[in-house]
Design a protein around this motif. Structure first.
Motif, PDB file in Angstrom:
ATOM      1  N   ALA A  94       0.832  -1.201   0.000  1.00 34.24           N
ATOM      2  CA  ALA A  94       0.000   0.000   0.000  1.00 34.24           C
ATOM      3  C   ALA A  94       0.867   1.252   0.000  1.00 34.24           C
ATOM      4  CB  ALA A  94      -0.900  -0.003   1.236  1.00 34.24           C
ATOM      5  N   ASN A  95       0.421   2.252  -0.776  1.00 37.02           N
ATOM      6  CA  ASN A  95       1.082   3.562  -0.828  1.00 37.02           C
ATOM      7  C   ASN A  95       0.414   4.530   0.145  1.00 37.02           C
ATOM      8  OD1 ASN A  95       2.789   2.697  -2.912  1.00 37.02           O
ATOM      9  ND2 ASN A  95       1.329   3.339  -4.488  1.00 37.02           N
ATOM     10  N   TYR A  96       1.230   5.411   0.717  1.00 36.96           N
ATOM     11  CA  TYR A  96       0.687   6.405   1.658  1.00 36.96           C
ATOM     12  C   TYR A  96       1.315   7.763   1.369  1.00 36.96           C
ATOM     13  CZ  TYR A  96      -0.727   2.267   4.304  1.00 36.96           C
ATOM     14  OH  TYR A  96      -1.270   1.086   4.682  1.00 36.96           O
ATOM     15  N   VAL A  97       0.570   8.805   1.637  1.00 40.71           N
ATOM     16  CA  VAL A  97       1.092  10.166   1.630  1.00 40.71           C
ATOM     17  C   VAL A  97       1.063  10.667   3.060  1.00 40.71           C
ATOM     18  CG1 VAL A  97       0.755  12.520   0.797  1.00 40.71           C
ATOM     19  CG2 VAL A  97       0.293  10.576  -0.719  1.00 40.71           C
ATOM     20  N   GLU A  98       2.228  10.953   3.611  1.00 43.42           N
ATOM     21  CA  GLU A  98       2.313  11.379   5.027  1.00 43.42           C
ATOM     22  C   GLU A  98       1.981  12.862   5.144  1.00 43.42           C
ATOM     23  OE1 GLU A  98       2.574   9.271   7.299  1.00 43.42           O
ATOM     24  OE2 GLU A  98       3.174   7.538   6.076  1.00 43.42           O
TER      25      GLU A  98
END
Length: 346
Positions: free
Chosen positions: A342-346
Motif C-alpha cells: 500500500a502507498n501512503y502520503v504522510e
C-alpha cells in the motif's frame, strides 16, 4: 521409448494398409503413449472466441482404446456455449475414429479427424483437421502424474487464422460406469473446472519470487536426451509490468532477461534478451519469444493449474526455424518479498 526410422515407419504403414491392420507397431502392442492414456478421461474444456472471450464449455468423456491390434478413439461431447461457435461445434453426433498407433506418429484416419500426433514421452503434440467443425487443430495433451491431471488445449485454425480455442484439465477413471464414488469425484472435478476454466492467466502481481522445476528434454527425433533445470526470477515493477530472468541448465544452458507487460489477455516481452508476444485464453498463455541476436526462439504453452500459481509448461525451442528440443514440466511458485504494498502520503 521406441523410436522408428522413417523408412521402417513407412514400410509398417504400407503393411498395415495391405493387411487392414491400423496399428503400425510390428509386434502389435500398443505404443507407450497409448498405454499412458489408458482409461476414460473426463473434462469440461472452456471454449474461447479468437479474441479470448470466454463463451462456454464442452463436457467431454473420451478414451483411446486398443483391441485386437487396432486403436479406436471415441469422444462424447456436449457443448454449453453462446454465440455462433456453439452451433459450429455441437454437431449432434459422438466421435469415433481410427488411429494408426506408434511412438513415432499417431495418425488419425477419420471420419471425424484426419492428421497426426507426435508423442514425446507423456506429451503429444498433434495437428489435424476436423471436417465437421471445419477447423485445423493444434492440440497438445500432457499427462502430469504428480498432479493427477492431463493438461489439454486445442488452438483452432482456418488456414493460419485462429478462430477459437478449447482448453481445460482432465482426470482419468477406470470404473466410472460402475462406481458411485468415482462418479461423484468426476462431478466435483467438473464443477471446479466450471469455476476455474475462465479465470484469466495472471502471474503474481505484487510479490517477487521464483518459479522452479525440472523439465524433460526431447530432441527432434523424439528421443529423451536429458533434463533442464529451470528457474524464473519474477520481480513486479507495477501492476502490469514485471521483470523476469529465465535461467536454464542441463541440455540447454542459457540465461535470458526480459520485461513482461500485460494488457488484458495480450502479453509482450520487451528484451533485452527476448522479444515477442502472446495471448492468453483463460488460464492458458501461448507465446513466442525470440532470442536477441540468434536464430533461436521459444514457443510456449503455460498453464496456471491452481491458486498457488503453479504452472504446467510445454516449451519448444526452435533453431533456424526448425524444431530443436521439446521440453515440458511443472514450475512451482516460491513467494518472496512484497514489492507493491500500500502507498501512503504522510
Amino acid at each position: 521409448m521406441v523410436v522408428y526410422s522413417s523408412l521402417k515407419q513407412d514400410e509398417s504403414a504400407r503393411q498395415a494398409r495391405k493387411t487392414g491392420n491400423n496399428n503400425m507397431s510390428t509386434d502389435k502392442k500398443p505404443s507407450n503413449w497409448q498405454q499412458a492414456i489408458e482409461g476414460e478421461w473426463h473434462g469440461l474444456p472452456s471454449l474461447f472466441e479468437s479474441d479470448g472471450t470466454h463463451v462456454g464449455y464442452n463436457k467431454v468423456t473420451r478414451a483411446s482404446e486398443y483391441e485386437d491390434g487396432r486403436t479406436t478413439y471415441w469422444m462424447n461431447t456436449r457443448f454449453d456455449a453462446t454465440g455462433p461457435l456453439n452451433d459450429r461445434f455441437e454437431i449432434g453426433s459422438p466421435f469415433r475414429f481410427g488411429v494408426i498407433d506408434s511412438d513415432m506418429d499417431r495418425i488419425y484416419t477419420g471420419p471425424d479427424f484426419f492428421g497426426s500426433g507426435r508423442p514425446y514421452g507423456l506429451l503429444v503434440d498433434s495437428n489435424y483437421f476436423s471436417p465437421g467443425w471445419n477447423v485445423n487443430l493444434r492440440t497438445m495433451n500432457h499427462v502430469v502424474p504428480d498432479l493427477g491431471i492431463q493438461v489439454y488445449s486445442s488452438q483452432l485454425f482456418e488456414g493460419d487464422t485462429v478462430v477459437g480455442v478449447f482448453n481445460g484439465l482432465y482426470i482419468v477413471t477406470h470404473d466410472h460406469k460402475t462406481n458411485p464414488k468415482t462418479q461423484q469425484r468426476v462431478e466435483a472435478f467438473l464443477e471446479k473446472e466450471k469455476l476455474d476454466g475462465k479465470r484469466p492467466f495472471n502471474l503474481p502481481v505484487k510479490h517477487a519470487g521464483k518459479f522452479t522445476g525440472r523439465f524433460e528434454v526431447y530432441n527432434d527425433q523424439q528421443e529423451l536426451v536429458g533434463h533442464n533445470d529451470v528457474v524464473i526470477h519474477h520481480n513486479p515493477i507495477n501492476l502490469l509490468h514485471s521483470e523476469q530472468t529465465i535461467e536454464i541448465s542441463g541440455v540447454v544452458n542459457a540465461k535470458w532477461k526480459a520485461m513482461r507487460t500485460r494488457n488484458g489477455n495480450h502479453h509482450q516481452y520487451h528484451g533485452p534478451d527476448m522479444y515477442g508476444n502472446g495471448m492468453s485464453y483463460g488460464r492458458y498463455l501461448y507465446s513466442v519469444r525470440h532470442v536477441y541476436g540468434e536464430a533461436f526462439k521459444l514457443w510456449s504453452r503455460e498453464t496456471v493449474v491452481d491458486e498457488d500459481y503453479n504452472m504446467v509448461c510445454a516449451w519448444q525451442f526452435m533453431q533456424s526455424q526448425k524444431e530443436k528440443y521439446t521440453t515440458f514440466g511443472v514450475l512451482r511458485w516460491e513467494q518472496g518479498d512484497l514489492k507493491l504494498g500500500a502507498n501512503y502520503v504522510e
